[in-house]
Scaffold this motif. Structure first.
Motif, PDB file in Angstrom:
ATOM      1  N   TYR A   1       0.832  -1.203   0.000  1.00 27.72           N
ATOM      2  CA  TYR A   1       0.000   0.000   0.000  1.00 27.72           C
ATOM      3  C   TYR A   1       0.870   1.257   0.000  1.00 27.72           C
ATOM      4  O   TYR A   1       0.571   2.230  -0.716  1.00 27.72           O
TER       5      TYR A   1
ATOM      6  N   ALA B   1       0.869   4.147  -2.868  1.00 21.88           N
ATOM      7  CA  ALA B   1       0.623   5.546  -2.490  1.00 21.88           C
ATOM      8  C   ALA B   1       1.779   6.433  -2.929  1.00 21.88           C
ATOM      9  O   ALA B   1       1.572   7.567  -3.396  1.00 21.88           O
TER      10      ALA B   1
ATOM     11  N   VAL C   1      -6.716   2.135  -4.853  1.00 22.10           N
ATOM     12  CA  VAL C   1      -6.674   3.589  -4.681  1.00 22.10           C
ATOM     13  C   VAL C   1      -6.159   3.918  -3.283  1.00 22.10           C
ATOM     14  O   VAL C   1      -6.618   3.333  -2.294  1.00 22.10           O
ATOM     15  N   SER C   2      -5.208   4.847  -3.229  1.00 26.34           N
ATOM     16  CA  SER C   2      -4.697   5.314  -1.937  1.00 26.34           C
ATOM     17  C   SER C   2      -5.633   6.399  -1.413  1.00 26.34           C
ATOM     18  O   SER C   2      -5.715   7.481  -1.987  1.00 26.34           O
ATOM     19  N   THR C   3      -6.350   6.097  -0.346  1.00 27.68           N
ATOM     20  CA  THR C   3      -7.308   7.047   0.212  1.00 27.68           C
ATOM     21  C   THR C   3      -6.625   7.941   1.239  1.00 27.68           C
ATOM     22  O   THR C   3      -5.702   7.509   1.936  1.00 27.68           O
ATOM     23  N   PRO C   4      -7.029   9.206   1.354  1.00 26.89           N
ATOM     24  CA  PRO C   4      -6.409  10.105   2.338  1.00 26.89           C
ATOM     25  C   PRO C   4      -6.515   9.553   3.757  1.00 26.89           C
ATOM     26  O   PRO C   4      -7.543   8.997   4.143  1.00 26.89           O
TER      27      PRO C   4
ATOM     28  N   HIS D   1      -5.245   6.998   5.269  1.00 29.10           N
ATOM     29  CA  HIS D   1      -5.621   5.584   5.290  1.00 29.10           C
ATOM     30  C   HIS D   1      -5.376   4.946   6.659  1.00 29.10           C
ATOM     31  O   HIS D   1      -6.164   4.090   7.094  1.00 29.10           O
TER      32      HIS D   1
ATOM     33  N   LEU E   1      -1.756  11.551   1.550  1.00 25.71           N
ATOM     34  CA  LEU E   1      -1.985  10.323   0.777  1.00 25.71           C
ATOM     35  C   LEU E   1      -1.078   9.174   1.215  1.00 25.71           C
ATOM     36  O   LEU E   1      -0.827   8.257   0.437  1.00 25.71           O
ATOM     37  N   ASN E   2      -0.561   9.238   2.436  1.00 32.62           N
ATOM     38  CA  ASN E   2       0.202   8.134   3.027  1.00 32.62           C
ATOM     39  C   ASN E   2       1.561   7.948   2.350  1.00 32.62           C
ATOM     40  O   ASN E   2       2.016   6.822   2.140  1.00 32.62           O
TER      41      ASN E   2
END
Length: 513
Positions: free
Chosen positions: A64, A68, A245-248, A250, A312-313
């Motif tokens: 992940y 990201a 998708v990299s979610t804000p 996370h 966004l990690n």
């Protein structure tokens, strides 16, 4: 080809767009952009891998982080190359995670307990440092006068020389094999030398279009040979998901703690020096005049990308030196090639399978190409140092001591293992230590004594014949290197200051000129 007159600055733009601003055909944008991605990929993913392993993250969490990182790299590169308002240098600069931040982030994360809990403290520091970078950018750009050619040339030489060992480690099989019998095996050396030789042969005998793709062709050829011999593992492609998708935020909302924030701000200050050197390097390569506004815009883009990374990690961002070396090698100077590369990075960040294919390139093959690219970064630094009077013992000492300082972390590791954690986190980097040494020695020798220093004549560089054909690589219409050695600086009355750009050209002298 006729020389463009400096008395008519509009003449060049009326005749033809500068190579930096030229939009190439879609086919060329695709190939040249993908070449940037291949050159960038290994360095891009190594930071999340090192940090994730150090903090004890699971394999899923590590994958992940990589996705990201790729997504944010793509967005950051597009912002830097395309430009939005006063954000972005509008130069062919590829953005990637800065290696300077690795040790501090590991120290911050472990101090917060490691794992995802440690990441939350890291992201709080990253977001704050990114905001500070954005706000401080216009003020920092006015300090360019404290970075004359001796400093910029030394920093770029240091970056190249300290990156070359990383390429050599990849050529030996990758740092992950150190201590393993396979590290430095003859087969790895054969792959690296074969890739490097292929790149050199394409440059030497290929036509202009092929020679500009030498690195891409070398990586494809080297990987193809390794696959035929059974040394390429595509197993990760099968296991990777098709879409992600990299979610804000996370891992949760970031935590903002004072000392981690201070450490990360210090890291970003060092990174701003590196970015300044990278901007002037790409200006030297492309013949594009660099002024304070350009530097400020580049630094703002670093700040925005770093804030975006924390959301966004991902991590702090800077222009990637290896891709600057690729621009120097390929002579493809269009910033829209980097925009295309950013698009590829976004796709790879959203399609883990696509990223896994590139990740399958063997380390020795990457190392063979990286040796040439990293060496070209050092060559740009040496090119700038060629404009410096090194017969002056002060300039010579700045270069000599800075190079020694840059080699220190790898040459004598016990010096740093016995230091306090906070000090070691900042100084245990050859790029950081060498760059700081160059800046401080220049202040000591040249600034505090109000001593005059030599300038780079950007008007002369921008007026060279090369730019109109600069995108034509390696001898399409003449010599491969458009920057012929400049005349040595001779004693005599000081020459008048170079004409200033309307937005304020760079002053590479010192106060009290």
């Amino acid at each position: 080809m006729a020389r463009v007159s400096r008395q008519d600055p509009e003449q060049f733009s009326q005749q033809r767009a500068h190579p930096v601003d030229e939009v190439l055909p879609v086919g060329k944008l695709t190939l040249f952009g993908f070449q940037h991605v291949l050159a960038f990929y290994a360095g891009a993913v190594v930071v999340p891998i090192i940090l994730g392993n150090a903090l004890g993250l699971s394999r899923e969490e590590l994958v992940y982080l990589i996705n990201a990182d790729l997504l944010t790299c793509g967005v950051a590169s597009i912002i830097q190359a395309l430009g939005v308002w006063k954000i972005g240098a509008r130069l062919p600069l590829v953005q990637g995670v800065t290696f300077t931040a690795v040790s501090p982030m590991i120290a911050i994360g472990l101090g917060a307990g490691g794992g995802t809990a440690g990441l939350l403290v890291v992201y709080g520091a990253v977001i704050t440092a990114g905001m500070a970078t954005f706000l401080f950018a216009p003020f920092f750009s006015k300090l360019v006068k404290y970075f004359p050619p001796i400093v910029i040339g030394t920093i770029l030489t240091v970056i190249g020389l300290t990156l070359i060992p990383q390429g050599l480690k990849d050529a030996a099989g990758g740092a992950q094999l150190i201590g393993h019998p396979g590290y430095g095996a003859p087969k790895n050396l054969a792959y690296a030398l074969g890739t490097l030789l292929f790149v050199l042969l394409v440059v030497r005998f290929g036509k202009s279009y092929l020679s500009s793709l030498a690195v891409l062709l070398g990586l494809v050829a080297g990987t193809g040979v390794a696959w035929l011999l059974g040394d390429v593992d595509f197993g990760g492609v099968k296991d990777a998901a098709w879409f992600g998708v990299s979610t804000p935020f996370h891992y949760g909302m970031p935590k903002f703690e004072l000392f981690p924030i201070i450490a990360m701000v210090v890291v970003m200050l060092i990174t701003m020096v590196e970015t300044t050197g990278d901007v002037y390097a790409i200006g030297e390569i492309t013949g594009k005049k660099i002024d304070n506004a350009t530097v400020a815009n580049a630094l703002r883009a670093d700040g925005v990308a770093t804030v975006l990374g924390g959301i966004l990690n991902s991590f702090p961002y800077v222009a990637f030196a290896e891709n600057i070396g690729l621009v120097r090698m390929s002579k493809v100077m269009s910033r829209f090639v980097v925009v295309a590369a950013g698009g590829f990075m976004i796709v790879m960040g959203l399609l883990p399978k696509a990223g896994s294919v590139v990740a399958a390139i063997p380390h020795p093959v990457l190392g063979g190409a990286a040796i040439a690219m990293f060496g070209m970064v050092a060559a740009v630094g040496i090119q700038i140092l060629g404009k410096v009077d090194l017969r002056d013992e002060r300039n010579a000492l700045i270069l000599a001591v800075s190079l020694a300082a840059a080699l220190l972390p790898n040459a004598v590791e016990p010096f740093f293992t016995r230091m306090p954690e906070d000090v070691r986190a900042v100084l245990n980097s050859g790029i950081t230590l060498g760059s700081l040494t160059a800046v401080l020695l220049n202040l000591f020798f040249n600034v505090f004594t109000r001593r005059k220093t030599m300038e780079i004549d950007w008007d002369e560089i921008e007026g060279d014949d090369e730019p109109a054909d600069a995108h034509e690589p390696f001898g399409a219409h003449g010599p491969a290197d458009p920057y012929a050695p400049q005349a040595h600086h001779r004693p005599g009355p000081p020459h008048p200051p170079a004409p200033q750009h309307p937005q304020g050209g760079p002053d590479w002298g010192i106060p009290g000129r």
